[in-house]
Design a protein around this motif. Structure first.
Motif, PDB file in Angstrom:
ATOM      1  N   MET A 205      12.388  41.101   1.357  1.00  0.00           N
ATOM      2  CA  MET A 205      11.224  41.679   2.011  1.00  0.00           C
ATOM      3  C   MET A 205      10.677  40.842   3.147  1.00  0.00           C
ATOM      4  SD  MET A 205       9.345  43.009  -1.415  1.00  0.00           S
ATOM      5  CE  MET A 205      10.297  41.889  -2.409  1.00  0.00           C
ATOM      6  N   ALA A 206      10.813  39.532   3.024  1.00  0.00           N
ATOM      7  CA  ALA A 206      10.199  38.652   4.013  1.00  0.00           C
ATOM      8  C   ALA A 206      10.920  37.309   3.944  1.00  0.00           C
ATOM      9  CB  ALA A 206       8.702  38.503   3.727  1.00  0.00           C
ATOM     10  N   SER A 207      10.213  36.243   4.242  1.00  0.00           N
ATOM     11  CA  SER A 207      10.738  34.896   4.051  1.00  0.00           C
ATOM     12  C   SER A 207       9.712  34.114   3.243  1.00  0.00           C
ATOM     13  CB  SER A 207      10.977  34.199   5.390  1.00  0.00           C
ATOM     14  OG  SER A 207       9.751  33.971   6.055  1.00  0.00           O
ATOM     15  N   GLN A 208      10.157  33.090   2.540  1.00  0.00           N
ATOM     16  CA  GLN A 208       9.249  32.357   1.675  1.00  0.00           C
ATOM     17  C   GLN A 208       8.160  31.647   2.466  1.00  0.00           C
ATOM     18  OE1 GLN A 208      11.103  30.840  -1.741  1.00  0.00           O
ATOM     19  NE2 GLN A 208       9.587  29.253  -2.142  1.00  0.00           N
ATOM     20  N   GLU A 209       8.382  31.434   3.753  1.00  0.00           N
ATOM     21  CA  GLU A 209       7.397  30.745   4.589  1.00  0.00           C
ATOM     22  C   GLU A 209       6.115  31.550   4.751  1.00  0.00           C
ATOM     23  OE1 GLU A 209      10.687  30.865   5.313  1.00  0.00           O
ATOM     24  OE2 GLU A 209      10.950  28.765   4.698  1.00  0.00           O
ATOM     25  N   VAL A 210       6.189  32.869   4.555  1.00  0.00           N
ATOM     26  CA  VAL A 210       4.982  33.686   4.732  1.00  0.00           C
ATOM     27  C   VAL A 210       4.138  33.733   3.465  1.00  0.00           C
ATOM     28  CG1 VAL A 210       6.101  35.111   6.476  1.00  0.00           C
ATOM     29  CG2 VAL A 210       6.070  35.898   4.093  1.00  0.00           C
ATOM     30  N   LEU A 211       4.601  33.102   2.391  1.00  0.00           N
ATOM     31  CA  LEU A 211       3.869  33.120   1.128  1.00  0.00           C
ATOM     32  C   LEU A 211       3.107  31.811   0.947  1.00  0.00           C
ATOM     33  CD1 LEU A 211       6.640  34.722  -1.080  1.00  0.00           C
ATOM     34  CD2 LEU A 211       4.608  35.847  -0.152  1.00  0.00           C
ATOM     35  N   PRO A 212       1.911  31.855   0.391  1.00  0.00           N
ATOM     36  CA  PRO A 212       1.097  30.638   0.224  1.00  0.00           C
ATOM     37  C   PRO A 212       1.704  29.674  -0.796  1.00  0.00           C
ATOM     38  CG  PRO A 212      -0.247  32.640   0.055  1.00  0.00           C
ATOM     39  CD  PRO A 212       1.179  33.071  -0.006  1.00  0.00           C
ATOM     40  N   ASP A 213       1.265  28.415  -0.732  1.00  0.00           N
ATOM     41  CA  ASP A 213       1.628  27.429  -1.742  1.00  0.00           C
ATOM     42  C   ASP A 213       0.982  27.811  -3.082  1.00  0.00           C
ATOM     43  OD1 ASP A 213       2.954  25.967   0.198  1.00  0.00           O
ATOM     44  OD2 ASP A 213       1.202  24.714   0.647  1.00  0.00           O
TER      45      ASP A 213
END
Length: 520
Positions: A205-213
């Motif tokens: 769906m996206a990349s892990q970089e767009v998800l918060p810590d």
């Protein structure tokens, strides 16, 4: 710690936000609330303006709390926020919202995306990572996919996808963080058994970089920046803990602690959290870690409750609203009096409360509201009482299914706006034939946020210490009248049968409504 220290909690709700300033002994020294609305731009959509409704409310509340209490900001040990969730808010690299926030399960727009993900993953893969076999409108990931498919320009500009309190954390600290409990709402992108993002599914769906810590809800994740200090009145450097979704904070506020404890929150919607001995897998509910390690829960909720009574008041309560303006008597209290004039069973009326689809236990975003059994003898009070009873039947339905899965509520504590409505609480107790405890402190999730701060800065050592703040003032007991019990049993069976016999018609109505909405 000094006895004249304080902790601050702010919760962003569906229709309002509330904050509290609390002493370390649990005494509330100031509270403040701010109303806002929900935008419904089209059928199945529900949105907030994050800058105005979330951050704007937070700023108003913190400044009001400081003014009301006259507390020196330097004596505030920390701040925590909670909010409706899971929501989806795409922001750019500066943290500016790129579109209105897409709300939790009441927003059902991602119906097609749910089907796409279910076909891609299958029930077994979903069960292994998320502890559930089905995706629903409550999940955030399908809504991220909806943005990718329907708003590619916004998707391409997105630096992070935030939920409500994650956005507030960023505004306060410039850090992108989400707590473990809330991350579970991003199913199937988050693996609840490993407590981490699932890189393989995320890449779909996206990349892990767009998800918060990730962090536990009580952990200090940053400090108030100079810019945030100027806006809020909080002292620069004040610790900010990760916080959580509103339902979890509400559960803390009423003392959810032991295995078998269940928080039943009835507000604009219904949500419940039941502590389980292990992290379960479920076919009908959500399962999750809670706000600290080694604390496991099973969760569920109905899409609508108080939102239906608000709908009824606003569309059919003109006389009550006018009387409220002239006499000050609350319109809901007037409607409750009319419901009392009706009889147990609402003269045979049965309502299905699925005005925004339904979440647990059957996950149907196309479900519709129904008022069944109308005759010329029925009056406004009968319909209103039938609405109150319908939510009680929905709660009983969820409880029956929980018990069937082996998750048995031993102690149930009420929370939410329903605590102001004695008639409704009694109806729920009578229908469910269960006792419900009523807490002394009814402020709600913001009180739970304040406790998370006290835990995070070290004043408390264990989540079980919440019992020092959360006291019980009474119990709502069910009726023992055999006639009333029998009436509710008959109506409950009608309630269950009515959905089963109309759900295929509801799908056709949903298709028609979408067609008419598009043509309009």
């Amino acid at each position: 710690m000094p006895c004249n220290s304080y902790v601050l909690g702010v919760d962003i709700g569906t229709f309002s936000s509330k904050g509290v300033l609390v002493k370390l002994d649990g005494t509330v020294v100031a509270s403040h609330s701010v109303p806002h609305d929900v935008k419904i731009p089209r059928l199945g959509f529900a949105e907030h303006d994050a800058e105005r409704d979330w951050w704007g409310d937070f700023v108003k509340i913190t400044r009001a709390l400081l003014e009301k209490s006259q507390v020196d900001p330097g004596r505030i040990l920390g701040v925590a926020t909670s909010g409706i969730g899971p929501c989806v808010l795409p922001v750019d690299k500066e943290g500016h919202p790129l579109r209105p926030a897409i709300l939790y399960g009441i927003d059902t727009r991602a119906f097609a995306e749910i089907e796409i993900l279910m076909k891609m993953l299958g029930q077994e893969r979903l069960l292994e990572g998320s502890g559930r076999k089905e995706l629903t409108s409550q999940a955030a990931a399908p809504k991220i996919l909806w943005i990718r498919r329907n708003e590619p320009d916004i998707f391409s500009k997105t630096r992070w996808f935030f939920t409500c309190h994650s956005y507030l954390i960023f505004k306060l600290t410039k850090r992108a963080v989400i707590d473990i409990y809330s991350a579970a709402g991003y199913a199937p992108m988050f693996n609840i058994f490993k407590c981490q993002w699932d890189p393989e599914i995320v890449q779909m769906m996206a990349s892990q970089e767009v998800l918060p810590d990730l962090a536990w809800s009580y952990e200090v994740v940053g400090r108030v920046t100079r810019d945030a200090s100027h806006e809020t009145g909080l002292l620069e450097g004040t610790p900010v803990v990760a916080g959580t979704t509103d339902a979890a904070a509400e559960a803390l506020s009423v003392g959810l602690n032991a295995v078998g404890d269940m928080m039943l929150m009835v507000g604009s919607s219904v949500f419940f959290i039941l502590r389980t001995p292990v992290l379960m897998k479920s076919e009908r509910f959500w399962v999750s870690n809670f706000v600290v390690p080694d604390f496991y829960t099973i969760l569920g909720g109905m899409s609508t409750a108080g939102s239906i009574t608000t709908w009824f008041r606003d569309n059919f309560g003109e006389l009550e609203l006018e009387r409220q303006k002239t006499t000050g008597e609350d319109a809901f209290e007037q409607l409750a009096k009319l419901a009392l004039k009706s009889s147990v069973g609402a003269k045979g009326l049965t309502v299905l409360p699925y005005f925004s689809g339904e979440r647990t236990p059957f996950f149907d975003p196309t479900a519709k509201g129904v008022i069944f059994g109308l005759t010329l003898a029925h009056k406004k009070g009968d319909i209103y009482r039938a609405i109150l009873e319908s939510v009680a039947f929905g709660i009983k339905h969820n409880m029956d299914e929980l018990i069937e899965e082996g998750a048995v509520p031993e102690r149930i504590i009420l929370a939410g706006g329903i605590l102001k409505n004695e008639l409704w609480t009694k109806i729920i107790a009578d229908v469910c034939q269960r006792e419900f405890e009523v807490p002394c402190q009814t402020i709600g999730a913001s009180f739970g946020d304040a406790f998370l701060v006290a835990l995070g800065v070290g004043h408390f050592k264990n989540i079980s210490d919440v019992k020092e703040w959360a006291k019980i003032k009474g119990v709502v007991k069910p009726t023992t009248d055999e006639r009333e019990i029998k009436i509710y049993e008959i109506k409950y069976q009608l309630f269950r049968q009515l959905y089963e016999q109309t759900k295929e018609l509801m799908k056709k109505v949903h298709t028609l409504q979408e067609m008419l909405t598009i043509s309009d």
